[in-house]
Design a protein around this motif. Structure first.
Motif, short mmCIF file in Angstrom:
data_model
loop_
_atom_site.label_atom_id
_atom_site.label_comp_id
_atom_site.label_asym_id
_atom_site.label_seq_id
_atom_site.Cartn_x
_atom_site.Cartn_y
_atom_site.Cartn_z
N ASP A 155 75.52 -31.73 26.91
CA ASP A 155 76.88 -31.36 26.50
C ASP A 155 77.85 -32.45 26.96
OD1 ASP A 155 79.24 -30.23 25.78
OD2 ASP A 155 79.00 -28.37 26.92
N THR A 156 78.04 -33.47 26.12
CA THR A 156 78.87 -34.62 26.52
C THR A 156 80.37 -34.32 26.48
OG1 THR A 156 78.78 -35.43 24.22
CG2 THR A 156 77.15 -36.29 25.78
N ALA A 157 80.75 -33.13 26.02
CA ALA A 157 82.17 -32.77 25.99
C ALA A 157 82.65 -32.20 27.33
CB ALA A 157 82.44 -31.75 24.88
N VAL A 158 81.73 -31.99 28.26
CA VAL A 158 82.08 -31.39 29.55
C VAL A 158 82.92 -32.36 30.38
CG1 VAL A 158 81.12 -30.67 31.77
CG2 VAL A 158 80.12 -29.83 29.65
N ARG A 159 83.98 -31.83 31.00
CA ARG A 159 84.79 -32.61 31.93
C ARG A 159 85.14 -31.74 33.14
NH1 ARG A 159 83.09 -35.64 28.92
NH2 ARG A 159 84.04 -37.45 27.90
N LEU A 160 85.30 -32.36 34.30
CA LEU A 160 85.66 -31.64 35.51
C LEU A 160 87.17 -31.41 35.56
CD1 LEU A 160 83.45 -33.54 38.13
CD2 LEU A 160 82.86 -31.56 36.73
N SER A 161 87.58 -30.34 36.23
CA SER A 161 89.00 -30.04 36.38
C SER A 161 89.59 -30.95 37.44
CB SER A 161 89.19 -28.56 36.77
OG SER A 161 90.55 -28.28 37.00
N ASP A 162 90.46 -31.89 37.02
CA ASP A 162 91.04 -32.85 37.96
C ASP A 162 92.57 -32.82 37.96
OD1 ASP A 162 91.49 -33.81 35.45
OD2 ASP A 162 90.74 -35.84 35.81
N CYS A 163 93.13 -31.62 37.61
CA CYS A 163 94.58 -31.52 37.52
C CYS A 163 95.24 -31.20 38.85
CB CYS A 163 94.97 -30.47 36.47
SG CYS A 163 94.25 -28.84 36.79
N GLY A 164 94.44 -31.00 39.91
CA GLY A 164 95.02 -30.68 41.21
C GLY A 164 95.36 -31.92 42.00
N GLU A 165 95.45 -31.74 43.33
CA GLU A 165 95.76 -32.84 44.22
C GLU A 165 94.62 -33.02 45.21
OE1 GLU A 165 99.39 -31.86 46.15
OE2 GLU A 165 100.58 -31.80 44.32
N GLY A 166 94.64 -34.13 45.89
CA GLY A 166 93.71 -34.32 47.00
C GLY A 166 92.48 -35.11 46.63
N SER A 167 91.60 -35.25 47.63
CA SER A 167 90.43 -36.11 47.50
C SER A 167 89.45 -35.59 46.45
CB SER A 167 89.73 -36.24 48.86
OG SER A 167 89.41 -34.95 49.37
N LEU A 168 89.26 -34.26 46.39
CA LEU A 168 88.33 -33.71 45.41
C LEU A 168 88.81 -33.97 43.98
CD1 LEU A 168 87.03 -30.27 46.75
CD2 LEU A 168 85.77 -32.39 46.44
N SER A 169 90.10 -33.80 43.76
CA SER A 169 90.63 -34.05 42.43
C SER A 169 90.50 -35.53 42.05
CB SER A 169 92.11 -33.63 42.36
OG SER A 169 92.23 -32.23 42.51
N ARG A 170 90.72 -36.41 43.03
CA ARG A 170 90.54 -37.83 42.75
C ARG A 170 89.07 -38.15 42.45
NH1 ARG A 170 94.31 -38.09 46.83
NH2 ARG A 170 92.72 -38.43 48.42
N LEU A 171 88.17 -37.48 43.21
CA LEU A 171 86.74 -37.66 42.95
C LEU A 171 86.39 -37.16 41.57
CD1 LEU A 171 83.83 -38.29 43.84
CD2 LEU A 171 83.73 -35.99 44.84
N PHE A 172 86.91 -35.98 41.18
CA PHE A 172 86.62 -35.42 39.87
C PHE A 172 87.19 -36.31 38.76
CE2 PHE A 172 86.46 -30.81 41.67
CZ PHE A 172 85.26 -31.13 42.28
N ALA A 173 88.38 -36.89 39.01
CA ALA A 173 88.98 -37.78 38.01
C ALA A 173 88.11 -39.02 37.82
CB ALA A 173 90.39 -38.18 38.44
N ALA A 174 87.61 -39.57 38.96
CA ALA A 174 86.73 -40.74 38.87
C ALA A 174 85.41 -40.37 38.15
CB ALA A 174 86.44 -41.29 40.26
N THR A 175 84.91 -39.15 38.44
CA THR A 175 83.69 -38.69 37.77
C THR A 175 83.92 -38.53 36.28
OG1 THR A 175 83.02 -37.51 39.79
CG2 THR A 175 81.94 -36.89 37.74
N ASN A 176 85.08 -38.00 35.90
CA ASN A 176 85.40 -37.86 34.47
C ASN A 176 85.44 -39.22 33.78
OD1 ASN A 176 85.55 -35.08 34.48
ND2 ASN A 176 87.73 -35.03 34.91
N THR A 177 86.01 -40.21 34.48
CA THR A 177 86.04 -41.57 33.92
C THR A 177 84.63 -42.09 33.71
OG1 THR A 177 88.13 -42.01 35.06
CG2 THR A 177 86.88 -43.92 34.28
N MET A 178 83.77 -41.84 34.71
CA MET A 178 82.38 -42.28 34.60
C MET A 178 81.67 -41.54 33.46
SD MET A 178 79.33 -42.07 37.44
CE MET A 178 79.28 -40.27 37.33
N VAL A 179 81.91 -40.22 33.35
CA VAL A 179 81.29 -39.42 32.29
C VAL A 179 81.74 -39.92 30.92
CG1 VAL A 179 81.29 -37.13 31.23
CG2 VAL A 179 80.90 -37.37 33.69
N THR A 180 83.03 -40.24 30.79
CA THR A 180 83.54 -40.77 29.51
C THR A 180 82.86 -42.08 29.16
OG1 THR A 180 85.70 -39.72 29.91
CG2 THR A 180 85.62 -41.49 28.29
#
Length: 418
Positions: A155-180
């Motif tokens: 399921d390549t349409a899956v993305r992590l929720s990165d709309c929050g703040e903090g280290s986890l959100s930054r990690l999820f945003a970086a993961t989303n970039t990698m997934v894209t």
């Protein structure tokens, strides 16, 4: 300083720290209240003790005015020394046990229990804050792991929720970039594979027509029976080369379809013995002509879930390879084994074996060993076998010693049988 900013940019960490600070402030306030309460209780206990002492002295005939003066006037160091000498002789001193002083013992028990209770409550509250914080982050990570598993499942349409703040959100945003980025690479790879499949398919189909014509012309020449040995020899050679070319085209088409993922296996649970016995029969004539033997050892109860056509292609290529590398009088043994978690097909021969230099390359496409005596092969059969076995979620391995033959193991997990 920068690391501190990074830590406190996390909303959940800020909330956890805020709750912890509130608990600490509440503890400090409670501590002050406990101290004030202790002072009041100590004052009350001291006054009651003085009342009792004053009453005792009055009852013993001491003048009341002197008793009042003794309790209300300032005392000197000399008074303390005289009193200490007087009472110490009776065992009344600082080192005496608290249990001998009921007022002190009661005071100690009461406030020791109070402080212990508040300490336990504070510890539980602090641990609860830590636990809830970790639970919240754990749920975030578990949700992210579930999303990543969906991505790994296709399921390549899956993305992590990165709309929050903090280290986890930054990690999820970086993961989303990698997934894209991975999704783009996957799409590009699919396009490349499809292009390869279409190209090979087009070329193969274009070759089929002239190849069929050449085969027809070759048959016409052969049927003419000119009596010319040279012509007949070249006609036979042409026939063999045309057959090799047709086989190569067919194998290339199969590999292209496997690479593009356009093949849907039609798996059924069947007995390996029946499948192998029927399949080996197609090689019996060649083996007999070349003075070689093919034997089968497989229990009827060994079952496997497989596509008979495609697995037959994989096994057939390995048997052909064994026939190509064995001499007259040599043997090829085929067996199947069943273990707790896997089902295995083993194909072994006692032929020339594989040179150590080639053992790690024989499954590569178009790989030709410089030690091989087989000048007719193009190095695609074993690569096709490997692709088919892996399509069945299995693995293929080889063991060999030069001059001692080769042993191929086709290993399939039983989970694929369900």
């Amino acid at each position: 300083m920068e690391s501190g900013k990074v830590i406190f940019s996390d909303k959940s960490v800020r909330r956890q720290v805020a709750v912890t600070v509130i608990i600490l402030l509440a503890l400090i306030l409670l501590g002050q209240l406990i101290v004030a309460r202790m002072a009041e209780d100590y004052k009350k206990a001291m006054i009651e003790h003085d009342y009792a002492v004053a009453g005792y002295l009055s009852r013993c005939g001491v003048d009341n005015s002197r008793i009042v003066t003794a309790f209300t006037h300032d005392k000197t160091g000399a008074d303390t020394e005289i009193g200490s000498s007087l009472l110490s002789s009776s065992g009344y001193m600082e080192s005496m046990q608290n249990s001998l002083l009921p007022v002190v013992e009661s005071f100690h028990q009461k406030f020791a229990l109070t402080v212990l209770s508040f300490s336990v409550l504070f510890s539980l509250a602090f641990l609860a804050v830590l636990y809830l914080g970790e639970q919240y982050r754990g749920k975030q990570l578990e949700t992210a792991a579930g999303q990543l598993r969906l991505f790994m499942d296709g399921d390549t349409a899956v993305r992590l929720s990165d709309c929050g703040e903090g280290s986890l959100s930054r990690l999820f945003a970086a993961t989303n970039t990698m997934v894209t980025s991975l999704t783009a690479h996957i799409d590009k790879e699919k396009q490349n594979r499809q292009f390869l499949k279409d190209t090979i398919s087009d070329i193969s189909h274009q070759l089929k027509t002239p190849l069929a014509a050449l085969q027809m012309y070759n048959e016409i020449i052969r049927d003419e029976k000119t009596g010319n040995e040279v012509v007949e020899s070249f006609t036979d050679k042409s026939r063999r080369e045309l057959e090799r070319m047709e086989s190569l085209i067919q194998n290339l088409l199969k590999l292209a379809r496997l690479d593009a993922g356009t093949i849907e296996l039609e798996k059924t649970v069947s007995s390996l013995h029946g499948f192998l016995e029927k399949f080996i029969g197609s090689f019996a004539t060649r083996a007999k002509q070349e003075g070689k033997s093919i034997s089968l050892q497989c229990n009827d109860s060994v079952m496997l879930c497989f596509d008979e056509t495609w697995l037959g292609e994989a096994v057939g290529n390995i048997i052909k390879n064994a026939l190509d590398h064995t001499g007259s009088g040599d043997s090829i043994e085929i067996s199947c084994e069943e273990a707790m978690a896997v089902t295995e097909i083993i194909i072994r021969d006692n032929g020339a074996g594989i040179h150590p230099e080639d053992i790690y390359h024989i499954f590569k496409r178009f790989y030709r060993s410089r030690f091989s005596k087989d000048k007719q092969g193009v190095g695609i059969g074993l690569a096709l076998s490997k692709a088919i076995v892996e399509k069945h979620e299995g693995t293929i391995t080889v063991r060999s010693e030069l001059g001692q033959g080769a042993e191929f193991h086709l290993i399939f997990p039983k989970l694929t049988n369900l």
